[in-house]
Design a protein around this motif. Structure first.
Motif, PDB file in Angstrom:
ATOM      1  N   ASN A   9      -3.035   1.369   8.612  1.00  0.00           N
ATOM      2  CA  ASN A   9      -3.831   0.171   8.872  1.00  0.00           C
ATOM      3  C   ASN A   9      -5.150   0.201   8.117  1.00  0.00           C
ATOM      4  N   VAL A  10      -5.756   1.384   7.991  1.00  0.00           N
ATOM      5  CA  VAL A  10      -6.976   1.508   7.190  1.00  0.00           C
ATOM      6  C   VAL A  10      -6.696   1.095   5.748  1.00  0.00           C
ATOM      7  N   ALA A  11      -5.576   1.560   5.197  1.00  0.00           N
ATOM      8  CA  ALA A  11      -5.222   1.203   3.819  1.00  0.00           C
ATOM      9  C   ALA A  11      -4.935  -0.287   3.694  1.00  0.00           C
ATOM     10  N   GLN A  12      -4.293  -0.868   4.708  1.00  0.00           N
ATOM     11  CA  GLN A  12      -4.000  -2.304   4.689  1.00  0.00           C
ATOM     12  C   GLN A  12      -5.285  -3.124   4.720  1.00  0.00           C
TER      13      GLN A  12
ATOM     14  N   VAL B 174      -0.937  -8.622   6.523  1.00  0.00           N
ATOM     15  CA  VAL B 174      -1.523  -7.646   5.611  1.00  0.00           C
ATOM     16  C   VAL B 174      -0.380  -6.907   4.901  1.00  0.00           C
ATOM     17  N   PRO B 175      -0.654  -6.195   3.803  1.00  0.00           N
ATOM     18  CA  PRO B 175       0.417  -5.546   3.039  1.00  0.00           C
ATOM     19  C   PRO B 175       1.333  -4.667   3.890  1.00  0.00           C
ATOM     20  N   ASN B 176       2.598  -4.594   3.462  1.00  0.00           N
ATOM     21  CA  ASN B 176       3.625  -3.760   4.101  1.00  0.00           C
ATOM     22  C   ASN B 176       3.913  -4.183   5.542  1.00  0.00           C
ATOM     23  N   THR B 177       3.654  -5.443   5.858  1.00  0.00           N
ATOM     24  CA  THR B 177       3.855  -5.930   7.226  1.00  0.00           C
ATOM     25  C   THR B 177       4.833  -7.093   7.224  1.00  0.00           C
TER      26      THR B 177
ATOM     27  N   ARG C 105       6.788  -5.770  12.295  1.00  0.00           N
ATOM     28  CA  ARG C 105       7.320  -4.487  11.856  1.00  0.00           C
ATOM     29  C   ARG C 105       6.482  -3.994  10.693  1.00  0.00           C
ATOM     30  N   GLY C 106       6.017  -2.749  10.790  1.00  0.00           N
ATOM     31  CA  GLY C 106       5.192  -2.192   9.721  1.00  0.00           C
ATOM     32  C   GLY C 106       4.744  -0.790  10.077  1.00  0.00           C
ATOM     33  N   PRO C 107       4.144  -0.081   9.125  1.00  0.00           N
ATOM     34  CA  PRO C 107       3.768   1.321   9.354  1.00  0.00           C
ATOM     35  C   PRO C 107       2.615   1.495  10.335  1.00  0.00           C
TER      36      PRO C 107
ATOM     37  N   ILE D 102       0.860  -1.178   0.000  1.00  0.00           N
ATOM     38  CA  ILE D 102       0.000   0.000   0.000  1.00  0.00           C
ATOM     39  C   ILE D 102       0.898   1.230   0.000  1.00  0.00           C
ATOM     40  N   ASP D 103       0.313   2.356  -0.329  1.00  0.00           N
ATOM     41  CA  ASP D 103       1.057   3.613  -0.286  1.00  0.00           C
ATOM     42  C   ASP D 103       0.787   4.265   1.065  1.00  0.00           C
TER      43      ASP D 103
END
Length: 555
Positions: free
Chosen positions: A234-237, A384-387, A410-412, A17-18
Motif C-alpha cells: 500500500n505504501v508503494a501504491q 490504485v496500482p495492482n488493485t 483484490r490486491g496485495p 508497482i513491484d
C-alpha cells in the motif's frame, strides 16, 4: 462486466508497482534514514527530529525491548498515544525489534481496552501518562507484562520538555492520579537501550506487522492481520499515485489525524517517509485555534484530514487563506467528503481536496482521485496500482455496467484475515476478494462513487461505530427492555448515534442512558439522542428492523 484493473491512470502514474521491492518495513525505514538522514522528519510543539535522530532513538528503543524486556519477534506491543514525537520513535522501534504493533485509541474505555489487549495477546504497552488511570484499572484483567509510560514533553528537550510536563500535569491537570509501580518511563527505556546491541530481526513480507483493530463490516472490534507485505504494497501504491506532484525531501505534511488510525499511519507516517516528507504532528486538532496557529508556522505543501476537519477549519474565526499558499493538495479520507465542503475548500484555499477510499482491511487505500488535476468531487476516484475492483449483487454475481453493487477488492494490500476469527474472515474474504459492505457504482470514465453502505455501520467523524456494540452496552442497563441503534445525519460529525429504547422501568430517562454509555464507550460511540418507544419493529422471528427506524429518523 469483468473485474476492473484500470489502465488509463492519471498522467505520470504507473499502472503497476513491484510488490516485492522490499523484504520488510525495516528496508523502507533504512532507506529513509539513509537518504534523508539530516532532514526533518517529525515536528511537534516546535521540536523537530531528523530522520537520522528518529532512527537512532528507534534503535535504542528496539534494543531496550529485546535486551531489557526480553520480548521476541512476533510478540505484541500496544501503542496508546496521541500524535507526539514518541509515537514514531516507539512505532519504528517496535518494528525494528520484530514486534507486532497493536494501535490503541487513547480514548478507549476500560472495557474496550481489556478486549483489545486480551484479544491481541499484547505483552507490552507504551502509553501516555494522561491515560494511565484506565491502564491501572484494566491491568489485572490482561496479560500485559510491561508498561512503558511517556509524558507529553518527553522528547521536547530542555527546558521545554519539563515545563510542558509540569503544565500538563499540574496546571491543566490532564493526568489523573494513577499507581503503576512496575511501569518504566519512556526516557529511561531509551537510556537503557542506548548501551545495548540490537539483535537482528529477520523479517519477511509474510510476517505480521500490525494487528489493526476495527469493527470489520459488522460486530465487535476485530484485529485485521496486516503483514509487512500488505503495508509495503500500500505504501508503494500510494507513492506511485502521488509521485507526480511530490518533490522528494521538500514536502511538508500537516498530520492532524491520529497516527494510530490506519489512514494516517500508512499515508502520513510511512508513505510520505519514502519521499523524505516532514510531518507536522498535531496532538489535539480539536483545539482548532491552536491547530491553525501551528499551521501558520510552517510552509506545508500537503494536508490530510476528514470532512469535519476541513469544514471546521474554514468556519473558524482564525482561518487565513494565506496560510495555504504553499499547499499543493489535501487528501480526504475515513469518511465521505461533502460536496459543499470540497467546493468551498477549493474556492478558499485554491487547492482541491483529493478524496480516496479505503478500509482497515486493505491497509487502507483502495482508490483515490488524481492529485495532479482532474479530481471529481463526489467520487472516490480510481483503483490504485495492482488493485482490482468488482461490483456484485446480493448473490455474488457481477452487476451490469452502470448498476450499483457491493464493492469487492483484490490486491496485495488486502489483509490476511481477522486475528483468531476464521468465521468472520470467511464472511468478508471469499475466493480472494474482500467484500467491503459498501455499495458503489462505476462511471463510464472508470471513477467510482459510493452510493450507500450495505451494513449498518455508523460513521462518526471518520470513526466506525457498530450498532451491536452500542446496543450491548445499553441493554446492560437494568431499566432497559429493548434497544436499537442507528446513525442519523449530523452537521458536524457526518453522522451521529441515535438510540431507540423500550423501557423496563418507567423512571428511565435519556440522561440515564447516555450516562451509562459514557461509562462503557468512547465518546464518539455515545448516542447523541435517545428516543423512547413502546415497542420496536421486528421480523416474524423477532429480529429488530433497523431499516424501519432509519426512514423517519432523519434528524
Amino acid at each position: 462486466m469483468h473485474p476492473v484493473w484500470l489502465s488509463h491512470y492519471p498522467a505520470g502514474v504507473s499502472p503497476s508497482i513491484d510488490p516485492a521491492l522490499h523484504h520488510s518495513i525495516l528496508d523502507l525505514l533504512d532507506a529513509s534514514a539513509r537518504d534523508y538522514r539530516d532532514q526533518p522528519a517529525y515536528t511537534c510543539m516546535g521540536k523537530t527530529l531528523t530522520f537520522g535522530e528518529v532512527d537512532r532513538l528507534a534503535r535504542q528503543f528496539a534494543a531496550f525491548l529485546r535486551g531489557e524486556l526480553g520480548l521476541q519477534p512476533g510478540d505484541r506491543i500496544a501503542l496508546q498515544m496521541p500524535n507526539t514525537l514518541q509515537y514514531p520513535v516507539a512505532l519504528y522501534g517496535a518494528l525494528r525489534a520484530g514486534l507486532v504493533v497493536v494501535n490503541t485509541n487513547p480514548l478507549y474505555t476500560v472495557r474496550e481496552m481489556a478486549h483489545q489487549f486480551n484479544d491481541s495477546g499484547a505483552k507490552a504497552l507504551v502509553v501516555m501518562a494522561n491515560f494511565c488511570q484506565n491502564v491501572q484499572e484494566v491491568l489485572p484483567e490482561t496479560g500485559l507484562q510491561h508498561v512503558i509510560v511517556t509524558e507529553m514533553g518527553d522528547l521536547l528537550g530542555f527546558p521545554k520538555g519539563p515545563i510542558v510536563n509540569f503544565v500538563v500535569r499540574h496546571v491543566k491537570k490532564l493526568v489523573p492520579a494513577y499507581t503503576l509501580p512496575r511501569a518504566i518511563s519512556f526516557k529511561e527505556a531509551l537510556s537503557r537501550g542506548a548501551g545495548r546491541p540490537l539483535p537482528e530481526s529477520r523479517l519477511g513480507r509474510e510476517d505480521i506487522a500490525f494487528l489493526q483493530y476495527t469493527g470489520g463490516t459488522t460486530g465487535v472490534s476485530k484485529g485485521a492481520v496486516l503483514t509487512h507485505g500488505n503495508i509495503l504494497a500500500n505504501v508503494a501504491q500510494i507513492a506511485a499515485w502521488m509521485s507526480p506532484r511530490l518533490d522528494p525531501g521538500r514536502e511538508v505534511v500537516v498530520t492532524p489525524l491520529p497516527l494510530y488510525h490506519i489512514f494516517s499511519l500508512t499515508v502520513n507516517c510511512l508513505a510520505f517517509s519514502t519521499f523524505g516528507g516532514h510531518n507536522i504532528l498535531i496532538p489535539n486538532p480539536r483545539d482548532m485555534a491552536g491547530f491553525l496557529a501551528e499551521m501558520k508556522r510552517y510552509p506545508f505543501t500537503v494536508m490530510t484530514g476528514v470532512n469535519t476537519l476541513f469544514n471546521g477549519i474554514m468556519n473558524h474565526a482564525d482561518f487565513d487563506a494565506a496560510t495555504f499558499r504553499h499547499l499543493k493538495f489535501a487528501v480526504g479520507g475515513a469518511m465521505a467528503v461533502q460536496r459543499s465542503v470540497a467546493e468551498r475548500w477549493k474556492s478558499m484555499t485554491g487547492c482541491p481536496i483529493v478524496e480516496g477510499y479505503g478500509l482497515t482491511e486493505s491497509s487502507p487505500v483502495v482508490t483515490c482521485n488524481p492529485v495532479g488535476g482532474g479530481e471529481q468531487i463526489g467520487t472516490i476516484g480510481q483503483p490504485v496500482p495492482n488493485t482490482e475492483i468488482k461490483l456484485v449483487d446480493d448473490d455474488g454475481n457481477e452487476v451490469a455496467e452502470g448498476e450499483s453493487g457491493e464493492l469487492c477488492v483484490r490486491g496485495p494490500q488486502v489483509m490476511q484475515g481477522y486475528h483468531n476469527r476464521p468465521d468472520e474472515t470467511a464472511k468478508v474474504i471469499r475466493d480472494g476478494w474482500l467484500h467491503t459492505g459498501d455499495v458503489a457504482v462505476m462511471q463510464p470514465d472508470g471513477f467510482f462513487r459510493i452510493v450507500d453502505r450495505k451494513k449498518d455501520m455508523i460513521l462518526v467523524s471518520g470513526f466506525n461505530v457498530y450498532p451491536n456494540e452500542v446496543e450491548d452496552v445499553i441493554a446492560s442497563h437494568p431499566k432497559v427492555l429493548e434497544v436499537a441503534v442507528i446513525g442519523v445525519p449530523h452537521e458536524a460529525s457526518g453522522e451521529a448515534v441515535k438510540a431507540f429504547v423500550v423501557k423496563r422501568d418507567g423512571s428511565l430517562t435519556a440522561e440515564d442512558v447516555i450516562a451509562h454509555c459514557r461509562d462503557g464507550l468512547t465518546g464518539y460511540k455515545v448516542p447523541r439522542t435517545v428516543e423512547f418507544r413502546d415497542s420496536l419493529p421486528k421480523t416474524n422471528v423477532g429480529k429488530i428492523l433497523r431499516r424501519e427506524l432509519r426512514e423517519p429518523a432523519k434528524g
